[in-house]
Design a protein around this motif. Structure first.
Motif, PDB file in Angstrom:
ATOM      1  N   ILE A   1     -21.165  43.261 -72.538  1.00 20.26           N
ATOM      2  CA  ILE A   1     -21.685  44.392 -72.673  1.00 20.26           C
ATOM      3  C   ILE A   1     -21.845  45.417 -71.719  1.00 20.26           C
ATOM      4  CG2 ILE A   1     -24.150  45.341 -73.381  1.00 20.26           C
ATOM      5  CD1 ILE A   1     -24.681  42.395 -74.711  1.00 20.26           C
ATOM      6  N   LEU A   2     -21.853  45.218 -70.621  1.00 23.55           N
ATOM      7  CA  LEU A   2     -21.778  46.377 -69.568  1.00 23.55           C
ATOM      8  C   LEU A   2     -20.377  47.016 -69.631  1.00 23.55           C
ATOM      9  CD1 LEU A   2     -23.667  44.358 -66.722  1.00 23.55           C
ATOM     10  CD2 LEU A   2     -24.614  46.395 -68.008  1.00 23.55           C
ATOM     11  N   LEU A   3     -19.276  46.153 -69.732  1.00 26.75           N
ATOM     12  CA  LEU A   3     -17.989  46.769 -69.601  1.00 26.75           C
ATOM     13  C   LEU A   3     -17.716  47.207 -71.082  1.00 26.75           C
ATOM     14  CD1 LEU A   3     -16.095  43.629 -67.987  1.00 26.75           C
ATOM     15  CD2 LEU A   3     -16.884  46.026 -66.890  1.00 26.75           C
ATOM     16  N   LEU A   4     -18.409  46.901 -72.065  1.00 31.66           N
ATOM     17  CA  LEU A   4     -18.148  47.698 -73.544  1.00 31.66           C
ATOM     18  C   LEU A   4     -17.627  49.170 -73.366  1.00 31.66           C
ATOM     19  CD1 LEU A   4     -17.206  47.220 -76.177  1.00 31.66           C
ATOM     20  CD2 LEU A   4     -19.895  47.354 -77.014  1.00 31.66           C
TER      21      LEU A   4
ATOM     22  N   THR B   1     -26.381  29.137 -70.106  1.00 32.10           N
ATOM     23  CA  THR B   1     -26.474  30.155 -68.952  1.00 32.10           C
ATOM     24  C   THR B   1     -25.162  30.928 -68.827  1.00 32.10           C
ATOM     25  OG1 THR B   1     -27.863  29.138 -67.841  1.00 32.10           O
ATOM     26  CG2 THR B   1     -26.779  30.424 -66.534  1.00 32.10           C
ATOM     27  N   ILE B   2     -24.047  30.266 -68.840  1.00 26.62           N
ATOM     28  CA  ILE B   2     -22.618  30.980 -68.628  1.00 26.62           C
ATOM     29  C   ILE B   2     -22.368  31.721 -69.844  1.00 26.62           C
ATOM     30  CG2 ILE B   2     -20.280  30.565 -68.263  1.00 26.62           C
ATOM     31  CD1 ILE B   2     -20.784  27.737 -66.877  1.00 26.62           C
ATOM     32  N   VAL B   3     -22.585  31.277 -71.091  1.00 24.99           N
ATOM     33  CA  VAL B   3     -22.354  31.922 -72.285  1.00 24.99           C
ATOM     34  C   VAL B   3     -23.355  33.263 -72.106  1.00 24.99           C
ATOM     35  CG1 VAL B   3     -22.832  31.978 -74.802  1.00 24.99           C
ATOM     36  CG2 VAL B   3     -21.892  30.002 -73.617  1.00 24.99           C
ATOM     37  N   LEU B   4     -24.349  33.318 -71.880  1.00 20.20           N
ATOM     38  CA  LEU B   4     -25.248  34.324 -71.901  1.00 20.20           C
ATOM     39  C   LEU B   4     -24.863  35.380 -71.000  1.00 20.20           C
ATOM     40  CD1 LEU B   4     -27.882  35.994 -72.788  1.00 20.20           C
ATOM     41  CD2 LEU B   4     -29.115  34.571 -71.404  1.00 20.20           C
ATOM     42  N   PHE B   5     -24.481  34.873 -69.699  1.00 12.99           N
ATOM     43  CA  PHE B   5     -24.065  35.650 -68.458  1.00 12.99           C
ATOM     44  C   PHE B   5     -22.686  36.405 -68.891  1.00 12.99           C
ATOM     45  CE2 PHE B   5     -21.233  36.452 -64.898  1.00 12.99           C
ATOM     46  CZ  PHE B   5     -21.973  37.103 -64.152  1.00 12.99           C
TER      47      PHE B   5
ATOM     48  N   CYS C   1     -13.277  38.346 -80.492  1.00 13.74           N
ATOM     49  CA  CYS C   1     -14.061  38.764 -81.496  1.00 13.74           C
ATOM     50  C   CYS C   1     -14.232  40.392 -81.562  1.00 13.74           C
ATOM     51  CB  CYS C   1     -15.324  38.126 -81.451  1.00 13.74           C
ATOM     52  SG  CYS C   1     -15.505  36.358 -81.553  1.00 13.74           S
ATOM     53  N   LEU C   2     -14.138  40.783 -80.058  1.00 13.31           N
ATOM     54  CA  LEU C   2     -14.220  42.186 -80.102  1.00 13.31           C
ATOM     55  C   LEU C   2     -12.952  42.935 -80.538  1.00 13.31           C
ATOM     56  CD1 LEU C   2     -15.598  42.917 -76.615  1.00 13.31           C
ATOM     57  CD2 LEU C   2     -16.764  43.082 -78.714  1.00 13.31           C
ATOM     58  N   ASN C   3     -11.751  42.291 -80.146  1.00 14.72           N
ATOM     59  CA  ASN C   3     -10.481  42.821 -80.721  1.00 14.72           C
ATOM     60  C   ASN C   3     -10.514  42.726 -82.372  1.00 14.72           C
ATOM     61  OD1 ASN C   3      -9.510  42.999 -78.287  1.00 14.72           O
ATOM     62  ND2 ASN C   3      -8.420  40.717 -78.247  1.00 14.72           N
ATOM     63  N   ILE C   4     -10.843  41.806 -82.857  1.00 11.49           N
ATOM     64  CA  ILE C   4     -10.901  41.790 -84.357  1.00 11.49           C
ATOM     65  C   ILE C   4     -11.956  42.743 -84.890  1.00 11.49           C
ATOM     66  CG2 ILE C   4     -11.688  40.374 -86.142  1.00 11.49           C
ATOM     67  CD1 ILE C   4     -11.012  37.799 -84.865  1.00 11.49           C
TER      68      ILE C   4
END
Length: 207
Positions: free
Chosen positions: A35-38, A25-29, A202-205
């Motif tokens: 995604i919203l902050l991307l 639940t925490i992972v999905l949240f 992961c996003l930084n990579i």
């Protein structure tokens, strides 16, 4: 914050309905918030690139108007306006992350589900009080923060231009905050922080 906490609690409860697992639940949240902050992260990255491109011109302004701070400030402002650079934009992700973190604290408290264990850890306990295997949460929080900072210093154009001393100070503060957060809050909040840091890594990579 109560409104945000209530909203986050409802979103988490919805995530729990999909996963039937406290940890997932925490992972999905966390993934949903990233995604919203991307779009904002992309906007900030583009803004940082503008600053790096303006460095030569900013240095010329400082040399040309040395001793005249008012005129130098006016020229810098004109340059920012011409290049459509926003000096305060870099603070938005930090502020949003703090707001989300406070909302997560309230949201997790309101997420009343019977089983709060995940991968052998009880994520409802506070590591500093319970010790044992739960102490792994603050350790992982500190490591994930170090990993995120390490890749961010390479991926973010502004941070990559910082001096080594500034990078060390930023890294120390980030790891220290993560360690403190992991020790003195419930494991669920510490776990959120770990997942958030790893996703950002992961996003930084990918950048």
């Amino acid at each position: 914050m109560k409104i945000i906490g209530d909203l986050f609690g409802q979103v988490m409860f919805f995530c729990y309905g999909l996963t039937d697992s406290y940890g997932l639940t925490i992972v999905l949240f966390t993934l949903l918030t990233k995604i919203l902050l991307l779009p904002i992260s992309i906007l900030v990255q583009k803004n940082s690139i503008k600053m790096v491109k303006m460095y030569p011109e900013l240095n010329r302004i400082k040399v040309k108007y040395f001793g005249n701070k008012d005129l130098a400030s006016e020229e810098e402002y004109s340059l920012y306006k011409r290049e459509n650079y926003h000096p305060m934009l870099d603070l938005i992700p930090v502020i949003l992350q703090l707001v989300i973190l406070m909302g997560v604290v309230d949201g997790i408290r309101k997420l009343n589900i019977p089983d709060t264990s995940f991968l052998g850890l009880d994520l409802s306990v506070i590591p500093i009080k319970n010790g044992g295997i739960s102490i792994i949460i603050p350790i992982l929080a500190a490591f994930s923060s170090w990993l995120m900072c390490f890749t961010q210093n390479k991926a973010n154009v502004l941070q990559s231009e910082q001096s080594k001393a500034n990078k060390i100070i930023t890294l120390t503060l980030s790891v220290g905050l993560s360690l403190y957060l992991g020790l003195f809050v419930s494991g669920g909040i510490g776990f959120y922080w770990i997942v958030s840091n790893l996703v950002q890594h992961c996003l930084n990579i990918s950048d």
